[in-house]
Design a protein around this motif. Structure first.
Motif, PDB file in Angstrom:
ATOM      1  N   LEU A  31       0.797  -1.217   0.032  1.00  0.00           N
ATOM      2  CA  LEU A  31       0.083   0.012  -0.002  1.00  0.00           C
ATOM      3  C   LEU A  31       0.874   1.066  -0.002  1.00  0.00           C
ATOM      4  O   LEU A  31       0.431   2.353  -0.047  1.00  0.00           O
ATOM      5  CB  LEU A  31      -0.768   0.066   1.181  1.00  0.00           C
ATOM      6  N   GLY A  32       2.115   1.007   0.318  1.00  0.00           N
ATOM      7  CA  GLY A  32       3.199   2.419   0.061  1.00  0.00           C
ATOM      8  C   GLY A  32       3.053   2.988  -1.054  1.00  0.00           C
ATOM      9  O   GLY A  32       3.272   4.031  -1.260  1.00  0.00           O
ATOM     10  N   VAL A  33       2.541   2.224  -1.981  1.00  0.00           N
ATOM     11  CA  VAL A  33       2.641   2.789  -3.535  1.00  0.00           C
ATOM     12  C   VAL A  33       1.640   3.936  -3.580  1.00  0.00           C
ATOM     13  O   VAL A  33       1.633   4.866  -4.262  1.00  0.00           O
ATOM     14  CB  VAL A  33       2.124   1.716  -4.837  1.00  0.00           C
ATOM     15  N   VAL A  34       0.562   4.019  -2.629  1.00  0.00           N
ATOM     16  CA  VAL A  34      -0.655   5.162  -2.837  1.00  0.00           C
ATOM     17  C   VAL A  34       0.190   6.119  -2.093  1.00  0.00           C
ATOM     18  O   VAL A  34      -0.205   7.276  -2.455  1.00  0.00           O
ATOM     19  CB  VAL A  34      -1.805   4.435  -1.808  1.00  0.00           C
ATOM     20  N   VAL A  35       1.035   6.101  -1.213  1.00  0.00           N
ATOM     21  CA  VAL A  35       1.746   7.349  -0.423  1.00  0.00           C
ATOM     22  C   VAL A  35       2.626   7.684  -1.494  1.00  0.00           C
ATOM     23  O   VAL A  35       2.880   8.874  -1.938  1.00  0.00           O
ATOM     24  CB  VAL A  35       2.661   6.808   0.887  1.00  0.00           C
ATOM     25  N   ALA A  36       3.296   6.880  -2.323  1.00  0.00           N
ATOM     26  CA  ALA A  36       4.313   7.219  -3.197  1.00  0.00           C
ATOM     27  C   ALA A  36       3.666   8.112  -4.442  1.00  0.00           C
ATOM     28  O   ALA A  36       4.066   9.160  -4.934  1.00  0.00           O
ATOM     29  CB  ALA A  36       4.792   6.146  -3.881  1.00  0.00           C
ATOM     30  N   SER A  37       2.177   7.742  -4.861  1.00  0.00           N
ATOM     31  CA  SER A  37       1.807   8.259  -5.809  1.00  0.00           C
ATOM     32  C   SER A  37       1.077   9.715  -5.215  1.00  0.00           C
ATOM     33  O   SER A  37       1.230  10.802  -5.972  1.00  0.00           O
ATOM     34  CB  SER A  37       0.295   7.653  -5.950  1.00  0.00           C
ATOM     35  N   VAL A  38       0.703   9.660  -3.831  1.00  0.00           N
ATOM     36  CA  VAL A  38       0.424  11.159  -3.178  1.00  0.00           C
ATOM     37  C   VAL A  38       1.587  12.031  -3.335  1.00  0.00           C
ATOM     38  O   VAL A  38       1.585  13.321  -3.682  1.00  0.00           O
ATOM     39  CB  VAL A  38      -0.180  10.973  -2.002  1.00  0.00           C
ATOM     40  N   ALA A  39       2.854  11.711  -3.010  1.00  0.00           N
ATOM     41  CA  ALA A  39       3.978  12.186  -2.992  1.00  0.00           C
ATOM     42  C   ALA A  39       4.283  12.802  -4.202  1.00  0.00           C
ATOM     43  O   ALA A  39       4.786  14.033  -4.490  1.00  0.00           O
ATOM     44  CB  ALA A  39       5.258  11.521  -2.275  1.00  0.00           C
ATOM     45  N   ALA A  40       4.215  11.973  -5.452  1.00  0.00           N
ATOM     46  CA  ALA A  40       4.233  12.362  -6.721  1.00  0.00           C
ATOM     47  C   ALA A  40       3.699  13.428  -7.139  1.00  0.00           C
ATOM     48  O   ALA A  40       4.078  14.415  -7.667  1.00  0.00           O
ATOM     49  CB  ALA A  40       4.510  11.147  -7.479  1.00  0.00           C
ATOM     50  N   ALA A  41       2.356  13.299  -6.762  1.00  0.00           N
ATOM     51  CA  ALA A  41       1.512  14.324  -7.338  1.00  0.00           C
ATOM     52  C   ALA A  41       1.682  15.705  -6.536  1.00  0.00           C
ATOM     53  O   ALA A  41       1.526  16.939  -7.108  1.00  0.00           O
ATOM     54  CB  ALA A  41      -0.099  13.972  -6.722  1.00  0.00           C
ATOM     55  N   ARG A  42       2.078  15.559  -5.094  1.00  0.00           N
ATOM     56  CA  ARG A  42       2.589  16.896  -4.410  1.00  0.00           C
ATOM     57  C   ARG A  42       3.710  17.601  -4.993  1.00  0.00           C
ATOM     58  O   ARG A  42       3.716  18.748  -5.092  1.00  0.00           O
ATOM     59  CB  ARG A  42       2.506  16.346  -3.028  1.00  0.00           C
TER      60      ARG A  42
END
Length: 383
Positions: A213-224
């Motif tokens: 599920l860390g990929v969700v956090v990575a996606s949020v960080a990429a969008a930010r």
């Protein structure tokens, strides 16, 4: 507070920032508490990854408190004023707190993976842990450094060196990108580690998704990161966008804590679901199950203390339970153990006064699930 030449009425995001920060913190707190409770009650033991997550949670709590204090004491200045030295120091502290939270939360998951990996994989994970934390420490130093040619960055509280503005911005941006890469790498690891386990494919996919599920956090960080690249012009929403950025940074730390707790809670949630699911008892109206053969094992003491006598009965289902109960009441230490019905179609198990009917197919399904549960718990007990 220093005066500003631009007289702009800025919009304050204080309520939105506090709502976002503390909602995320509450979610991380609940999930971390459940993680520790499951580990302690199931006697898996609290390991280094749990201690690192707990330290990250403390950093997140302190950082959120300082950010709330900033917005309550002048983060959004009135028209004609700029931040004073106190506000700049607080902002630098919270920026470093965010960096520490990002590095430690990811390091906790890497430490979890160390328990599941082989030697060369462990070397790679250690490389990731060390480089992440070194980059974090370097960014903290850069955060407190001066900027060459920028008067507002040459204050008494900054370190005695200056950096080129472009290099400073690129170095800080590189750290954000490196964190995103680490998130995706750690999310891919569980698929390599669990895919060859003797489990059903559905269970493998569920386990891998829970651990990735860390990929969700990575996606949020990429969008930010992409959003921050667009810049932040000086208009009434300047500080409002800065406040939204604070929530995004906090979500990366809180989200990393939350997603690491999910795999540990899966066995707990599965057991709760099974305990709430009623077991089906074969119906007496089913003509295919009206007549069975059942056996009662009555331990009696022999020379070696292990001899038993077995009584076989042919009964229909209607009178089976009542006869079994009456036999248990009159036989003293009479006990029931795994009774087979007919041609291995149905099985009864339990102690006196506590009888459970299930088909042999259901029994085999339970044994298979128990075997798979042992494999899952063996893996998740290390998470």
């Amino acid at each position: 507070m220093k005066e500003d030449n631009k007289y702009i009425v800025y919009i304050s995001p204080e309520k939105e920032v506090n709502a976002g920060l503390w909602t995320l913190f509450a979610g991380a707190t609940v999930m971390l508490a459940l993680r520790l409770w499951v580990k302690i009650t199931r006697r898996h033991g609290v390991w280094w990854d749990d201690y690192i997550l707990l330290a990250t949670w403390m950093v997140l709590a302190a950082n959120n408190s300082l950010i709330s204090y900033e917005y309550a004491t002048g983060y959004v200045p009135p028209p004609g004023y700029k931040w004073d030295d106190r506000m700049h120091i607080l902002i630098n502290i919270t920026s470093c707190g965010t960096l520490i939270g990002q590095a430690w939360s990811k390091s906790a998951f890497a430490v979890t993976l160390l328990k599941l990996t082989t030697r060369w994989q462990q070397y790679f994970l250690w490389f990731c842990i060390i480089t992440m934390n070194l980059y974090m420490a370097s960014k903290c130093v850069v955060q407190w450094g001066k900027v060459c040619g920028e008067k507002s960055y040459n204050n008494w509280y900054r370190l005695d060196f200056c950096l080129d503005p472009k290099f400073r911005d690129d170095f800080k941006e590189g750290g954000n990108i490196y964190n995103i890469i680490m998130d995706f790498i750690f999310a891919a690891f569980p698929w390599f580690l669990t895919w060859n386990l003797p489990m059903r494919r559905r269970e493998k996919i569920g386990l891998c998704l829970a651990m990735s599920l860390g990929v969700v956090v990575a996606s949020v960080a990429a969008a930010r990161t992409a959003w921050k690249d667009e810049g932040n012009k000086r208009d009434p929403y300047y500080y409002w966008r800065n406040g939204l950025s604070n929530v995004w940074y906090s979500s990366e730390v809180a989200g990393t804590i939350i997603v690491q707790c999910v795999p540990v809670l899966r066995p707990f949630l599965r057991d709760v679901h099974q305990s709430l699911t009623p077991r089906r008892i074969p119906s007496n109206a089913d003509p295919g199950r009206r007549s069975f053969t059942w056996a009662v094992t009555n331990p009696s003491t022999g020379k070696d203390g292990s001899s038993t006598s077995t009584i076989n009965y042919n009964k229909d289902t209607t009178s089976l339970i009542s006869d079994a109960a009456s036999s248990s009441n009159t036989a003293g230490d009479l006990r029931f153990h795994n009774f087979n019905f007919g041609f291995g179609e149905t099985k009864i198990a339990g102690g006196a006064g506590n009888i459970e009917l299930r088909t042999i197919q259901e029994e085999r399904d339970m044994e298979r699930r128990d075997s798979e549960k042992q494999w899952r718990d063996g893996i998740l007990g290390k998470v």
